[in-house]
Design an enzyme around this catalytic site. Structure first.
Site, PDB file in Angstrom:
ATOM      1  N   THR A 175       0.821  -1.208   0.000  1.00 33.34           N
ATOM      2  CA  THR A 175       0.000   0.000   0.000  1.00 33.34           C
ATOM      3  C   THR A 175       0.858   1.263   0.000  1.00 33.34           C
ATOM      4  O   THR A 175       1.978   1.261   0.533  1.00 33.34           O
ATOM      5  CB  THR A 175      -0.907  -0.019   1.255  1.00 33.34           C
ATOM      6  OG1 THR A 175      -1.497   1.264   1.422  1.00 33.34           O
ATOM      7  CG2 THR A 175      -0.123  -0.333   2.526  1.00 33.34           C
ATOM      8  N   ASP A 176       0.293   2.352  -0.528  1.00 31.54           N
ATOM      9  CA  ASP A 176       1.008   3.634  -0.469  1.00 31.54           C
ATOM     10  C   ASP A 176       1.138   4.145   0.960  1.00 31.54           C
ATOM     11  O   ASP A 176       1.954   5.024   1.241  1.00 31.54           O
ATOM     12  CB  ASP A 176       0.316   4.685  -1.363  1.00 31.54           C
ATOM     13  CG  ASP A 176      -1.133   4.987  -0.983  1.00 31.54           C
ATOM     14  OD1 ASP A 176      -1.665   4.343  -0.062  1.00 31.54           O
ATOM     15  OD2 ASP A 176      -1.735   5.876  -1.629  1.00 31.54           O
ATOM     16  N   GLU A 177       0.315   3.586   1.886  1.00 32.12           N
ATOM     17  CA  GLU A 177       0.346   4.088   3.268  1.00 32.12           C
ATOM     18  C   GLU A 177       1.687   3.841   3.950  1.00 32.12           C
ATOM     19  O   GLU A 177       1.987   4.464   4.963  1.00 32.12           O
ATOM     20  CB  GLU A 177      -0.777   3.463   4.099  1.00 32.12           C
ATOM     21  CG  GLU A 177      -2.134   3.865   3.595  1.00 32.12           C
ATOM     22  CD  GLU A 177      -3.259   3.746   4.610  1.00 32.12           C
ATOM     23  OE1 GLU A 177      -2.988   3.579   5.813  1.00 32.12           O
ATOM     24  OE2 GLU A 177      -4.411   3.834   4.185  1.00 32.12           O
ATOM     25  N   LYS A 185       2.242  -3.242   7.487  1.00 27.67           N
ATOM     26  CA  LYS A 185       2.460  -3.465   6.047  1.00 27.67           C
ATOM     27  C   LYS A 185       3.915  -3.134   5.691  1.00 27.67           C
ATOM     28  O   LYS A 185       4.544  -3.846   4.901  1.00 27.67           O
ATOM     29  CB  LYS A 185       1.501  -2.611   5.211  1.00 27.67           C
ATOM     30  CG  LYS A 185       0.053  -3.036   5.252  1.00 27.67           C
ATOM     31  CD  LYS A 185      -0.245  -4.419   4.664  1.00 27.67           C
ATOM     32  CE  LYS A 185      -0.097  -4.488   3.170  1.00 27.67           C
ATOM     33  NZ  LYS A 185      -0.556  -5.799   2.628  1.00 27.67           N
ATOM     34  N   TYR A 237      -1.594  -0.232  11.251  1.00 29.49           N
ATOM     35  CA  TYR A 237      -1.813  -0.941   9.986  1.00 29.49           C
ATOM     36  C   TYR A 237      -0.651  -0.699   9.033  1.00 29.49           C
ATOM     37  O   TYR A 237      -0.043  -1.656   8.521  1.00 29.49           O
ATOM     38  CB  TYR A 237      -3.130  -0.483   9.327  1.00 29.49           C
ATOM     39  CG  TYR A 237      -3.197  -0.817   7.844  1.00 29.49           C
ATOM     40  CD1 TYR A 237      -3.318  -2.131   7.399  1.00 29.49           C
ATOM     41  CD2 TYR A 237      -3.097   0.197   6.869  1.00 29.49           C
ATOM     42  CE1 TYR A 237      -3.348  -2.435   6.046  1.00 29.49           C
ATOM     43  CE2 TYR A 237      -3.128  -0.100   5.518  1.00 29.49           C
ATOM     44  CZ  TYR A 237      -3.249  -1.415   5.101  1.00 29.49           C
ATOM     45  OH  TYR A 237      -3.265  -1.712   3.764  1.00 29.49           O
TER      46      TYR A 237
HETATM   47  P1  NAD Z   1      -9.943  -6.941   2.817  1.00 32.70           P
HETATM   48  O1  NAD Z   1      -9.903  -6.624   4.267  1.00 32.70           O
HETATM   49  O2  NAD Z   1     -11.195  -6.641   2.041  1.00 32.70           O
HETATM   50  O3  NAD Z   1      -9.638  -8.498   2.597  1.00 32.70           O
HETATM   51  C1  NAD Z   1      -8.637  -9.166   3.303  1.00 32.70           C
HETATM   52  C2  NAD Z   1      -8.847 -10.667   3.095  1.00 32.70           C
HETATM   53  O4  NAD Z   1      -7.776 -11.352   3.779  1.00 32.70           O
HETATM   54  C3  NAD Z   1     -10.163 -11.195   3.684  1.00 32.70           C
HETATM   55  O5  NAD Z   1     -10.789 -12.075   2.774  1.00 32.70           O
HETATM   56  C4  NAD Z   1      -9.723 -11.938   4.945  1.00 32.70           C
HETATM   57  O6  NAD Z   1     -10.577 -13.019   5.284  1.00 32.70           O
HETATM   58  C5  NAD Z   1      -8.326 -12.412   4.535  1.00 32.70           C
HETATM   59  N1  NAD Z   1      -7.460 -12.652   5.700  1.00 32.70           N
HETATM   60  C6  NAD Z   1      -7.254 -11.824   6.762  1.00 32.70           C
HETATM   61  N2  NAD Z   1      -6.419 -12.414   7.643  1.00 32.70           N
HETATM   62  C7  NAD Z   1      -6.084 -13.620   7.126  1.00 32.70           C
HETATM   63  C8  NAD Z   1      -5.247 -14.676   7.567  1.00 32.70           C
HETATM   64  N3  NAD Z   1      -4.579 -14.636   8.732  1.00 32.70           N
HETATM   65  N4  NAD Z   1      -5.110 -15.769   6.758  1.00 32.70           N
HETATM   66  C9  NAD Z   1      -5.782 -15.851   5.576  1.00 32.70           C
HETATM   67  N5  NAD Z   1      -6.615 -14.883   5.132  1.00 32.70           N
HETATM   68  C10 NAD Z   1      -6.751 -13.779   5.884  1.00 32.70           C
HETATM   69  O7  NAD Z   1      -8.692  -6.209   2.176  1.00 32.70           O
HETATM   70  P2  NAD Z   1      -8.525  -5.510   0.740  1.00 32.70           P
HETATM   71  O8  NAD Z   1      -8.984  -4.105   0.834  1.00 32.70           O
HETATM   72  O9  NAD Z   1      -9.040  -6.409  -0.294  1.00 32.70           O
HETATM   73  O10 NAD Z   1      -6.921  -5.458   0.657  1.00 32.70           O
HETATM   74  C11 NAD Z   1      -6.197  -6.559   0.118  1.00 32.70           C
HETATM   75  C12 NAD Z   1      -4.716  -6.238   0.157  1.00 32.70           C
HETATM   76  O11 NAD Z   1      -4.461  -5.064  -0.604  1.00 32.70           O
HETATM   77  C13 NAD Z   1      -4.171  -5.940   1.557  1.00 32.70           C
HETATM   78  O12 NAD Z   1      -2.903  -6.523   1.656  1.00 32.70           O
HETATM   79  C14 NAD Z   1      -4.086  -4.422   1.622  1.00 32.70           C
HETATM   80  O13 NAD Z   1      -3.063  -4.017   2.478  1.00 32.70           O
HETATM   81  C15 NAD Z   1      -3.762  -4.097   0.180  1.00 32.70           C
HETATM   82  N6  NAD Z   1      -4.210  -2.771  -0.303  1.00 32.70           N
HETATM   83  C16 NAD Z   1      -5.505  -2.380  -0.123  1.00 32.70           C
HETATM   84  C17 NAD Z   1      -5.930  -1.157  -0.642  1.00 32.70           C
HETATM   85  C18 NAD Z   1      -7.361  -0.687  -0.485  1.00 32.70           C
HETATM   86  O14 NAD Z   1      -7.654   0.460  -0.828  1.00 32.70           O
HETATM   87  N7  NAD Z   1      -8.282  -1.506  -0.020  1.00 32.70           N
HETATM   88  C19 NAD Z   1      -5.016  -0.340  -1.321  1.00 32.70           C
HETATM   89  C20 NAD Z   1      -3.693  -0.773  -1.451  1.00 32.70           C
HETATM   90  C21 NAD Z   1      -3.318  -2.005  -0.960  1.00 32.70           C
HETATM   91  O1  DAU Z   2      -4.076   4.038   0.606  1.00 27.73           O
HETATM   92  C1  DAU Z   2      -4.349   2.673   0.570  1.00 27.73           C
HETATM   93  C2  DAU Z   2      -5.126   2.282   1.806  1.00 27.73           C
HETATM   94  O2  DAU Z   2      -6.447   2.787   1.629  1.00 27.73           O
HETATM   95  C3  DAU Z   2      -5.154   0.774   2.036  1.00 27.73           C
HETATM   96  O3  DAU Z   2      -3.862   0.347   2.319  1.00 27.73           O
HETATM   97  C4  DAU Z   2      -6.084   0.413   3.202  1.00 27.73           C
HETATM   98  O4  DAU Z   2      -6.182  -0.986   3.330  1.00 27.73           O
HETATM   99  C5  DAU Z   2      -7.460   0.993   2.922  1.00 27.73           C
HETATM  100  O5  DAU Z   2      -8.324   0.734   4.013  1.00 27.73           O
HETATM  101  C6  DAU Z   2      -7.359   2.497   2.661  1.00 27.73           C
HETATM  102  O6  DAU Z   2      -6.991   3.209   3.875  1.00 27.73           O
HETATM  103  P1  DAU Z   2      -7.690   4.593   4.274  1.00 27.73           P
HETATM  104  O7  DAU Z   2      -7.531   4.786   5.725  1.00 27.73           O
HETATM  105  O8  DAU Z   2      -7.262   5.681   3.378  1.00 27.73           O
HETATM  106  O9  DAU Z   2      -9.222   4.200   3.893  1.00 27.73           O
HETATM  107  P2  DAU Z   2     -10.607   4.468   4.630  1.00 27.73           P
HETATM  108  O10 DAU Z   2     -11.678   4.068   3.666  1.00 27.73           O
HETATM  109  O11 DAU Z   2     -10.662   3.911   5.999  1.00 27.73           O
HETATM  110  O12 DAU Z   2     -10.631   6.060   4.748  1.00 27.73           O
HETATM  111  C7  DAU Z   2     -10.457   6.890   3.618  1.00 27.73           C
HETATM  112  C8  DAU Z   2     -10.443   8.331   4.109  1.00 27.73           C
HETATM  113  O13 DAU Z   2     -11.757   8.679   4.578  1.00 27.73           O
HETATM  114  C9  DAU Z   2      -9.512   8.570   5.281  1.00 27.73           C
HETATM  115  O14 DAU Z   2      -8.935   9.852   5.162  1.00 27.73           O
HETATM  116  C10 DAU Z   2     -10.429   8.527   6.509  1.00 27.73           C
HETATM  117  C11 DAU Z   2     -11.736   9.055   5.965  1.00 27.73           C
HETATM  118  N1  DAU Z   2     -12.972   8.520   6.574  1.00 27.73           N
HETATM  119  C12 DAU Z   2     -13.111   7.162   6.645  1.00 27.73           C
HETATM  120  C13 DAU Z   2     -14.253   6.611   7.180  1.00 27.73           C
HETATM  121  C14 DAU Z   2     -14.409   5.111   7.285  1.00 27.73           C
HETATM  122  C15 DAU Z   2     -13.971   9.374   7.000  1.00 27.73           C
HETATM  123  O15 DAU Z   2     -13.845  10.619   6.892  1.00 27.73           O
HETATM  124  N2  DAU Z   2     -15.104   8.839   7.540  1.00 27.73           N
HETATM  125  C16 DAU Z   2     -15.287   7.483   7.653  1.00 27.73           C
HETATM  126  O16 DAU Z   2     -16.355   7.055   8.190  1.00 27.73           O
END
Ligand code: NAD
Ligand code: DAU
Length: 332
Positions: free
Chosen positions: A120-122, A149, A145
């Protein structure tokens, strides 16, 4: 090609499995623990195109079995929600760091030809008003988190350097699209607007995220799987920087709802102010470009949540958990 996909029942993983299920030369095993974020409904329609294994990535035996015969691993499984990591960090350290270590060890043993570590970019921390994250930016994570990562990224890098494991690391910006768990900003706001509930915006709503449609993330990962160079990091992003308030107002506009639903609430501790990705390496070296613009992507995404009420209602009511208990005969 046989691929092990970890976390394939989650948001991005299930979109990736669905995409790769259309590739006739690909054989897939999906390993997922089905935590609260995992949902087999996300994989409906592709059951015949992959083998689903319920298992924990921290369980070395389960991992070794699932990886047997795999040419490549695409590793999504993680605890992914920042707010949950602020409340309790332990599961993040366990899954994101220890789980990744277990997978890397198994990948060495199984001599996989490619290990795509989805990050992730985070991990880069927060930007000021200008500038972009490049692959050379320092790692400066600010939440449990993102720290977990970053830890997993460094382990993945070390396995490449030390054991010649062909690891490629990707760092993507915020994804949106179908099947995203409704704790994340966009699905949460769409559902609240549909139900006429308040839309809770953290702080002043001025935090900036760089939004990418999940289909574009998955196309980038497919390109990395085929052509990514071992030892390299690839940033993935959509050049769609918006403040949270702008996103929430776009959602309300698309849905024809009133902005009076917006409520400013207490800020997230350590809230990163701005993310912005320089994805030029992906574009230059792997020929990848995103297909979606944000207006179209967001409009289609809102329509998806409107049309899939049953999907999110089953999550909100907890009914999707009962289904697994019936399916697997275990309490999760
Ligand atoms: P998500 O939370 O929707 O899904 C995570 C999945 O992993 C779930 O199906 C969960 O059951 C499984 N999991 C959790 N713990 C586990 C374990 N111990 N063993 C096996 N399975 C397990 O997450 P997502 O948003 O789909 O993100 C997927 C990946 O992409 C993550 O690694 C996250 O860091 C990365 N990522 C997410 C975003 C985003 O915006 N959502 C952006 C950049 C990178
Ligand atoms: O940048 C990539 C990341 O994006 C991934 O690595 C993470 O897994 C994914 O969860 C996401 O992280 P963020 O913290 O950016 O996503 P989130 O949807 O939780 O929040 C997005 C933005 O919105 C953040 O600035 C917090 C804000 N927010 C979030 C929620 C849930 C609100 O203002 N209100 C809310 O209720």
């Amino acid at each position: 090609m046989r691929i092990l996909v970890t976390g394939g029942a989650g948001f991005i993983g299930s979109n990736f499995v669905r995409r790769m299920a259309t590739r006739p030369d690909v054989d897939m095993v999906t390993l997922d623990a089905l935590t609260y974020a995992g949902n087999l409904d996300n994989l409906e329609g592709v059951a015949g195109r992959h083998t689903f294994v319920r298992g924990d990535i921290c369980d070395a035996d389960a991992v070794t079995k699932a990886m047997d015969g795999a040419d490549a691993v695409v590793h999504f499984a993680a605890e992914s929600h920042v707010d949950r990591s602020i409340a309790t960090s332990a599961p993040f350290i366990r899954t994101n760091i220890e789980g990744t270590r277990v997978l890397l060890e198994a990948a060495r043993e199984c001599r996989v030809r490619k290990f795509v570590h989805v990050s992730t970019d985070e991990v880069y921390g927060s930007l000021g008003a200008t500038g972009y994250f490049t692959e050379e930016s320092c790692l400066a994570p600010n939440s449990p988190y993102s720290a977990s990562k970053a830890g997993s990224d460094l382990l993945a890098r070390a396995y490449c350097e030390t054991y010649d494991l062909p690891v490629v690391i990707t760092r993507c910006s915020n994804n949106y699209g179908p099947y995203q768990f409704p704790e994340k900003l966009i699905p949460l706001m769409v559902i609240h607007a549909l139900e006429g509930r308040e839309l809770p915006v953290y702080g002043d709503g001025g935090n900036v995220r760089d939004w990418l449609h999940v289909a574009d993330h998955c196309s980038a990962l497919e390109a990395v799987l085929h052509a990514g160079v071992a030892g390299e990091v690839y940033n993935i992003g959509g050049r769609n920087e918006r403040t949270n308030l702008e996103i929430v107002k776009m959602i309300l506009y698309i849905m024809g709802r009133d902005e009076s639903l917006i409520t400013f609430v207490k800020d997230r501790p350590g809230h990163d102010r701005r993310y912005a990705i320089d994805a030029s390496k992906m574009e230059r070296e792997l020929g990848w470009t995103p297909a979606y613009d944000l207006e179209r992507g967001l409009t289609e995404t809102v329509a998806w949540y409107v049309a899939h009420r049953e999907w999110w209602e089953s999550i909100l009511s907890g009914a999707y958990r009962e289904y697994y208990e019936r399916q697997y005969g275990v309490e999760l």
